[in-house]
Structure formats: C-alpha cells, structure tokens
Scaffold this active site. Sequence first.
Site, PDB file in Angstrom:
ATOM      1  N   ARG A 106     -12.184 -38.466   2.110  1.00  0.00           N
ATOM      2  CA  ARG A 106     -13.168 -39.032   1.204  1.00  0.00           C
ATOM      3  C   ARG A 106     -13.284 -38.165  -0.032  1.00  0.00           C
ATOM      4  O   ARG A 106     -13.581 -36.975   0.076  1.00  0.00           O
ATOM      5  CB  ARG A 106     -14.516 -39.143   1.911  1.00  0.00           C
ATOM      6  CG  ARG A 106     -15.445 -40.087   1.200  1.00  0.00           C
ATOM      7  CD  ARG A 106     -16.412 -40.703   2.146  1.00  0.00           C
ATOM      8  NE  ARG A 106     -17.222 -39.679   2.791  1.00  0.00           N
ATOM      9  CZ  ARG A 106     -18.533 -39.797   2.975  1.00  0.00           C
ATOM     10  NH1 ARG A 106     -19.149 -40.881   2.578  1.00  0.00           N
ATOM     11  NH2 ARG A 106     -19.208 -38.858   3.569  1.00  0.00           N
ATOM     12  N   THR A 110     -16.320 -39.335  -5.841  1.00  0.00           N
ATOM     13  CA  THR A 110     -16.469 -40.802  -5.870  1.00  0.00           C
ATOM     14  C   THR A 110     -16.847 -41.375  -4.497  1.00  0.00           C
ATOM     15  O   THR A 110     -17.294 -42.520  -4.421  1.00  0.00           O
ATOM     16  CB  THR A 110     -15.143 -41.457  -6.292  1.00  0.00           C
ATOM     17  OG1 THR A 110     -14.160 -41.130  -5.290  1.00  0.00           O
ATOM     18  CG2 THR A 110     -14.659 -40.945  -7.637  1.00  0.00           C
ATOM     19  N   ASP A 202     -18.619 -34.002  16.400  1.00  0.00           N
ATOM     20  CA  ASP A 202     -17.403 -34.248  15.632  1.00  0.00           C
ATOM     21  C   ASP A 202     -16.228 -34.372  16.601  1.00  0.00           C
ATOM     22  O   ASP A 202     -15.852 -33.391  17.262  1.00  0.00           O
ATOM     23  CB  ASP A 202     -17.170 -33.109  14.635  1.00  0.00           C
ATOM     24  CG  ASP A 202     -15.990 -33.414  13.723  1.00  0.00           C
ATOM     25  OD1 ASP A 202     -16.205 -33.563  12.507  1.00  0.00           O
ATOM     26  OD2 ASP A 202     -14.845 -33.522  14.231  1.00  0.00           O
ATOM     27  N   ASP A 205     -13.262 -31.943  16.053  1.00  0.00           N
ATOM     28  CA  ASP A 205     -13.585 -30.565  16.455  1.00  0.00           C
ATOM     29  C   ASP A 205     -13.608 -30.434  17.965  1.00  0.00           C
ATOM     30  O   ASP A 205     -13.187 -29.416  18.524  1.00  0.00           O
ATOM     31  CB  ASP A 205     -14.943 -30.148  15.878  1.00  0.00           C
ATOM     32  CG  ASP A 205     -14.861 -29.819  14.403  1.00  0.00           C
ATOM     33  OD1 ASP A 205     -13.730 -29.590  13.907  1.00  0.00           O
ATOM     34  OD2 ASP A 205     -15.905 -29.803  13.736  1.00  0.00           O
TER      35      ASP A 205
HETATM   36  N1  URA Z   1     -17.030 -38.534  12.987  1.00  0.00           N
HETATM   37  C1  URA Z   1     -17.208 -37.872  14.149  1.00  0.00           C
HETATM   38  O1  URA Z   1     -16.294 -37.234  14.654  1.00  0.00           O
HETATM   39  N2  URA Z   1     -18.433 -37.927  14.732  1.00  0.00           N
HETATM   40  C2  URA Z   1     -19.450 -38.629  14.217  1.00  0.00           C
HETATM   41  O2  URA Z   1     -20.533 -38.665  14.817  1.00  0.00           O
HETATM   42  C3  URA Z   1     -19.235 -39.315  13.007  1.00  0.00           C
HETATM   43  C4  URA Z   1     -18.015 -39.252  12.408  1.00  0.00           C
END
Ligand code: URA
Length: 211
Positions: A106, A110, A202, A205
């Site tokens: 992203r 923008t 995430d 992660d």
């Molecule tokens: N991407 C992720 O890995 N977790 C989220 O909660 C939102 C986007």
Amino acid sequence: MKKKSCTVIDHPLVQHKLSIMRMEETPCAEFRRLLREVSMLLAYEVTRDIPLAEIDIKTPITAMKAKVIDGKKITLVSILRAGNGILDGMLELIPSARVGHIGLYRDPETLVPVEYYFKMPPDISQRDIIVVDPMLATGNSAAAAISRIKEVSPLSIKFVCLIASPEGLDVFTEAHPDVPVFTASIDQKLNEHGYIVPGLGDAGDRIYGTK
Ligand code: URA
C-alpha cells in the site's frame, strides 16, 4: 451480475484449530502446523464442485471407468506473503496444482495498492484459480489482486481466507460479486489500525515469527 456469495466453513475441526491459532501464546511452529491443517480442510471445501473426468483403469478384479480430477487445471494464487501459509497446506492436498504469486503493497501516501510482483502459470485462460490470503481485513488489497488476476482472464476465480472482517467482505463483494468467498470465520470488526477484531494478529508475523 452474479449474486454475491460467502461460505463460512464451520466444520468443527476447522473451528477448533482456528481457535488455537488465535491464542496469543500459540508458538510460531504450532501456528504454522495448524495453518497447514486448516488449509487442507479449506481446500477440501473449496474444491467440492470441481469437475471430474472419467478414465479407463483396471483394478485387480476388472476394468472400470474411474473418476479423476485434472489437478493441473487448478491454479493456486498466493497473495504475498501470508498467502504462502495457506498455499503450502493446499498444495499437500492438490500437489499437481500450478501456482501463481501476486505481491502488492500500500502506497503510504495515496493508500493505493501497488503491484511489486506478478507471476502466473501459462495458459491461464484454461485454468480455475483459487486465490488465498489468510486475512480479509480492509478488503482493498484482495480486491486489487482479483482485479489484476481478471486482466489475464482465467476460467474462474474463488477467494479463500481464514478470517474475514464484515467491512472487508463488503468491500470485496462490492468489487467482485462474481467471486465466491470461502472463510472459516467472519469476525466482529476492523480496528483503527486495520487489524481484524478479535482476529489472530498479524498473520505474516505469526507464520514467520517476524515479531
Ligand atoms: N492482516 C493481518 O495479518 N491481520 C489482520 O488482523 C489484518 C490484516
């Protein structure tokens, strides 16, 4: 225009494994193993309607016509990087599937998704595509990925995620009402940082131990 469709895969095995994945104390290796297992179960559901062909075989008893799928026609497309976690599990169940990758980031100014990688197998117009990404959060990058994939005109497209937000699902199905979505859960909401609540954090992660 085709009807919007979202299938929640509420099989107890999927729900059980997803709950363990959500727990913050679940270590990276366990998270990855569970994602592989859940992805196999999702692959089972998402391929439920793929066409079968008949071939002539011989059992030790007699000749027969046996049903087979043409795995080479199925193309799994991973949205980098977290999509690779689902991809690995699905490939165990559909080993002859072809694989494509799409990478988007992203633009911080923008906020528009920008493509940095796009590689698909040849003869895409004869292939059924299953696009995978664990988290359908804002829906913007998944919708952008599908728009890009549509440019190469595959036979069909399905989208598979582990968790969707209601907001992301709306964005996605508005943009692509013709693309069925399969998910293990539609969670409560997106928070102000774009994370799904309650979610699992995430996904990238947690798969790769990068946090
Ligand atoms: N991407 C992720 O890995 N977790 C989220 O909660 C939102 C986007």
